[in-house]
Structure formats: structure tokens, C-alpha cells
Design an enzyme around this catalytic site. Structure first.
Site, PDB file in Angstrom:
ATOM      1  N   HIS A 168      13.086  12.319  32.520  1.00  0.00           N
ATOM      2  CA  HIS A 168      13.833  11.220  31.901  1.00  0.00           C
ATOM      3  C   HIS A 168      13.261   9.898  32.945  1.00  0.00           C
ATOM      4  CE1 HIS A 168      16.314  14.388  30.635  1.00  0.00           C
ATOM      5  NE2 HIS A 168      16.592  13.756  29.615  1.00  0.00           N
TER       6      HIS A 168
ATOM      7  N   CYS B 256      20.172  11.821  35.019  1.00  0.00           N
ATOM      8  CA  CYS B 256      19.975  12.058  33.831  1.00  0.00           C
ATOM      9  C   CYS B 256      21.366  13.112  33.333  1.00  0.00           C
ATOM     10  CB  CYS B 256      18.625  12.797  33.677  1.00  0.00           C
ATOM     11  SG  CYS B 256      18.226  14.305  34.274  1.00  0.00           S
TER      12      CYS B 256
HETATM   13 ZN   LIG Z   1      16.077  14.543  33.791  1.00  0.00          ZN
END
Ligand SMILES: [Zn+2]
Length: 202
Positions: free
Chosen positions: A97, A165
Site C-alpha cells: 500500500h 495500512c
Molecule cells: Zn500494507
């Protein structure tokens, strides 16, 4: 400055590194996509700032961790007990991410003769953290590099980190941290050494 950089094998070939203008243009695209106007006053300099920030986040690609550890000291009067650097703060970014991973590292080894300056252990952590990472791989990389370069009796590495994340998107779990460890040599084979190290991880 269009430097040609070798990327990891997954890239498939030697790739051309985008220049700063291309990266800034990409951030203007993201701002437009988010729904704002990259030309308005408050955002005009943002793409340049974010590019400089990303330069810091990923500065580790330019550092060879093995070279960091290459200067060692042999005058230790036979010191052969555990050396532990505790709670080294690090900031990394998850490769899934690109969200921050904020944590601390505990790095220990039992030397065979030669020792390394303690700031170098922190620099190895930094070289691997300033990359796109997963915590498991980063833990292994730190331990493996110290083992390969210093060839000590053993290495222990523990990382504790919170993953943004996890906290700021998706399942939104706050106050959760992840703990990973890698034990090599006497840290893996000798339960006493392992326990001595883990007792120093708070
Ligand atoms: Zn992540």
C-alpha cells in the site's frame, strides 16, 4: 538526470529511472484524480515537496548494507559476549500500500573476534527500512547481512512495528503492532542465548 539503475530481477531488465519532472507530474495526476486542482496556491508546490519526501523514504536503495558493515575493529581484548543495540527507531513503507510502517528494531550479535561500530548496526536497519518492504523480509535481510558480513557466532533481530495500512485503511485496527524475529547461529541453537536476548527486548 536520467540515471540507469539496476532494479531487482522482478523488473525483468535494466529499467530507466524516471526523472524528477516525471515524478512531480505523476503526483499532479494523483491530486487531480483525488478531485482537487494541482494549480491552486496551496497545492502548487506540493508535487515537488512530495517528490523530495519520497526521495527520503526510499533513500535505502542507494545504500549497500554490506559496505556499511565493512569497517570492523579487532582490538577487543577477546570480547565474546552478546552486543545488543536496543530500540532502534525506523520508518519504512509497506510494498502493498506504500503506507508507513513505524517501529523499532533490536539487533544483537555475538562476535568472533571482530566487532563493528554500533552506529553501523543502526545504518543497516535504515538502509533496509528506506525501501518498499514487508516486515518479515526486512527482519531477515538485517539478520542475514550481519551474519554474512561479520560472520559472528550468531545474530538476533527483533522488529516491532505498527502498520498504517492496518490502522488508517481496510480493517482500521489501531494500537496493534506486529513482532517479527530472526535468529541465526547461537541465537537459534542455544536457548540460553536466545532468552538472554529476548529478555532485553522490551
Ligand atoms: Zn500494507
Amino acid at each position: 538526470m536520467n540515471a540507469i539503475v539496476k532494479l531487482p530481477p522482478s523488473c525483468g531488465a535494466v529499467c530507466e529511472r524516471p526523472n524528477r519532472e516525471e515524478v512531480e507530474a505523476a503526483f499532479r495526476t494523483i491530486i487531480r484524480w483525488a478531485g482537487d486542482d494541482p494549480a491552486r496556491d496551496g497545492l502548487a508546490k506540493t508535487p515537488a515537496r512530495v517528490t523530495r519526501a519520497f526521495e527520503e523514504y526510499f533513500a535505502g536503495y542507494a545504500v549497500d548494507p554490506a559496505t556499511v558493515l565493512s569497517a570492523t575493529f579487532g582490538e577487543t581484548d577477546g570480547y565474546d559476549e552478546m552486543i545488543v543495540l536496543r530500540g532502534i527507531p525506523f520508518e519504512s513503507h509497506c510494498e502493498h500500500h506504500m503506507a508507513p510502517i513505524i517501529g523499532r528494531a533490536w539487533v544483537a550479535y555475538v562476535p568472533t573476534g571482530r566487532v563493528v561500530g554500533i552506529s553501523k548496526l543502526a545504518r543497516v536497519v535504515e538502509a533496509y527500512s528506506k525501501r518498499l518492504q514487508i516486515q518479515e523480509k526486512m527482519t531477515a535481510q538485517i539478520a542475514n547481512t550481519i551474519q554474512e558480513v561479520l560472520q559472528p557466532q550468531g545474530v538476533g533481530v527483533v522488529l516491532k512495528a505498527s502498520h498504517h495500512c492496518l490502522s488508517s485503511r481496510g480493517v482500521q485496527k489501531h494500537d496493534t503492532d506486529m513482532v517479527t524475529s530472526r535468529m541465526l547461529g547461537c541465537f537459534r541453537n542455544n536457548p540460553v542465548t536466545r532468552q538472554e536476548f529476548l529478555a532485553l527486548v522490551k
